[in-house]
Design a protein around this motif. Sequence first.
Motif, mmCIF file in Angstrom:
data_model
loop_
_atom_site.group_PDB
_atom_site.id
_atom_site.type_symbol
_atom_site.label_atom_id
_atom_site.label_comp_id
_atom_site.label_asym_id
_atom_site.label_seq_id
_atom_site.Cartn_x
_atom_site.Cartn_y
_atom_site.Cartn_z
ATOM 1 N N SER A 181 0.828 -1.206 0.000
ATOM 2 C CA SER A 181 0.000 0.000 0.000
ATOM 3 C C SER A 181 0.862 1.255 0.000
ATOM 4 O O SER A 181 1.990 1.256 0.498
ATOM 5 C CB SER A 181 -0.902 0.028 1.242
ATOM 6 O OG SER A 181 -1.786 -1.065 1.256
ATOM 7 N N VAL A 230 -8.849 0.361 -10.922
ATOM 8 C CA VAL A 230 -8.454 0.606 -9.523
ATOM 9 C C VAL A 230 -9.630 0.493 -8.553
ATOM 10 O O VAL A 230 -9.435 0.570 -7.338
ATOM 11 C CB VAL A 230 -7.793 1.981 -9.359
ATOM 12 C CG1 VAL A 230 -6.636 2.145 -10.333
ATOM 13 C CG2 VAL A 230 -8.789 3.115 -9.504
ATOM 14 N N ARG A 273 -9.710 -0.994 -4.898
ATOM 15 C CA ARG A 273 -8.347 -1.010 -4.346
ATOM 16 C C ARG A 273 -7.889 0.386 -3.924
ATOM 17 O O ARG A 273 -7.127 0.529 -2.967
ATOM 18 C CB ARG A 273 -7.365 -1.563 -5.380
ATOM 19 C CG ARG A 273 -7.667 -2.964 -5.840
ATOM 20 C CD ARG A 273 -6.537 -3.518 -6.713
ATOM 21 N NE ARG A 273 -6.368 -2.767 -7.954
ATOM 22 C CZ ARG A 273 -5.235 -2.164 -8.308
ATOM 23 N NH1 ARG A 273 -4.171 -2.214 -7.534
ATOM 24 N NH2 ARG A 273 -5.174 -1.501 -9.481
ATOM 25 N N PHE A 274 -8.336 1.403 -4.640
ATOM 26 C CA PHE A 274 -7.919 2.778 -4.362
ATOM 27 C C PHE A 274 -9.086 3.558 -3.778
ATOM 28 O O PHE A 274 -10.246 3.324 -4.122
ATOM 29 C CB PHE A 274 -7.468 3.484 -5.645
ATOM 30 C CG PHE A 274 -6.184 2.981 -6.250
ATOM 31 C CD1 PHE A 274 -5.570 1.822 -5.810
ATOM 32 C CD2 PHE A 274 -5.575 3.704 -7.267
ATOM 33 C CE1 PHE A 274 -4.387 1.370 -6.368
ATOM 34 C CE2 PHE A 274 -4.387 3.276 -7.847
ATOM 35 C CZ PHE A 274 -3.801 2.101 -7.394
ATOM 36 N N MET A 281 -3.864 3.780 -1.824
ATOM 37 C CA MET A 281 -3.712 2.713 -2.814
ATOM 38 C C MET A 281 -3.356 1.415 -2.101
ATOM 39 O O MET A 281 -2.298 1.327 -1.463
ATOM 40 C CB MET A 281 -2.624 3.083 -3.826
ATOM 41 C CG MET A 281 -2.858 4.432 -4.490
ATOM 42 S SD MET A 281 -1.674 4.783 -5.807
ATOM 43 C CE MET A 281 -0.152 4.889 -4.852
ATOM 44 N N LEU A 316 -1.557 -3.121 -4.339
ATOM 45 C CA LEU A 316 -0.892 -2.587 -5.532
ATOM 46 C C LEU A 316 -0.351 -3.693 -6.420
ATOM 47 O O LEU A 316 0.082 -4.754 -5.939
ATOM 48 C CB LEU A 316 0.231 -1.639 -5.116
ATOM 49 C CG LEU A 316 -0.251 -0.257 -4.672
ATOM 50 C CD1 LEU A 316 0.809 0.460 -3.853
ATOM 51 C CD2 LEU A 316 -0.647 0.575 -5.883
ATOM 52 N N ASP A 325 0.320 -0.865 -11.775
ATOM 53 C CA ASP A 325 0.041 0.457 -11.190
ATOM 54 C C ASP A 325 1.267 1.366 -11.246
ATOM 55 O O ASP A 325 1.173 2.544 -10.887
ATOM 56 C CB ASP A 325 -0.412 0.308 -9.736
ATOM 57 C CG ASP A 325 -1.737 -0.406 -9.606
ATOM 58 O OD1 ASP A 325 -1.863 -1.250 -8.673
ATOM 59 O OD2 ASP A 325 -2.651 -0.134 -10.406
ATOM 60 N N TYR A 355 2.174 9.586 -10.863
ATOM 61 C CA TYR A 355 0.812 9.970 -10.477
ATOM 62 C C TYR A 355 0.737 11.483 -10.323
ATOM 63 O O TYR A 355 1.589 12.099 -9.677
ATOM 64 C CB TYR A 355 0.425 9.283 -9.171
ATOM 65 C CG TYR A 355 0.063 7.832 -9.363
ATOM 66 C CD1 TYR A 355 1.035 6.894 -9.678
ATOM 67 C CD2 TYR A 355 -1.259 7.401 -9.266
ATOM 68 C CE1 TYR A 355 0.706 5.560 -9.888
ATOM 69 C CE2 TYR A 355 -1.599 6.071 -9.461
ATOM 70 C CZ TYR A 355 -0.610 5.165 -9.777
ATOM 71 O OH TYR A 355 -0.941 3.838 -9.977
#
Length: 123
Positions: A16, A63, A66-67, A82, A85, A89, A93
């Motif tokens: 994460s 995502v 998960r996000f 996040m 992962l 990914d 960003y």
Amino acid sequence: VQLQASGGGLVQAGGSLRLSCAFSGRTFTSYALGWFRQAPGKEREFVAAISWSGGSTYYADSVKGRFTISRDTGKNMVYLQMNSLKPDDTAVYYCAAKHGGWFDTNSYEYDYWGQGTQVTVSS
């Protein structure tokens, strides 16, 4: 508007990270906020967005689950948590701000961009 992203790094698959983006220069609640990412050799893609109030969020299918995007009005901050992962990914960003309060998945709709933070997920 100035946007300063931070929190990227190297993490193993399944791990994460929490990205942060500091907003300054205008009224925070006048802007929707989004996260986008760009992997080497690929176009910039939408990741997640949140409305001016934080009451509405939207995620890319890749995502979802998960996000999590969130914003703190008292601190003028937007976050991207996040989890789980994956190597896919891996990207730079970017946080972005869109005046008017309602979010969009199209990058050209956003008025201001942060400098980007690198996320690398190892397998």
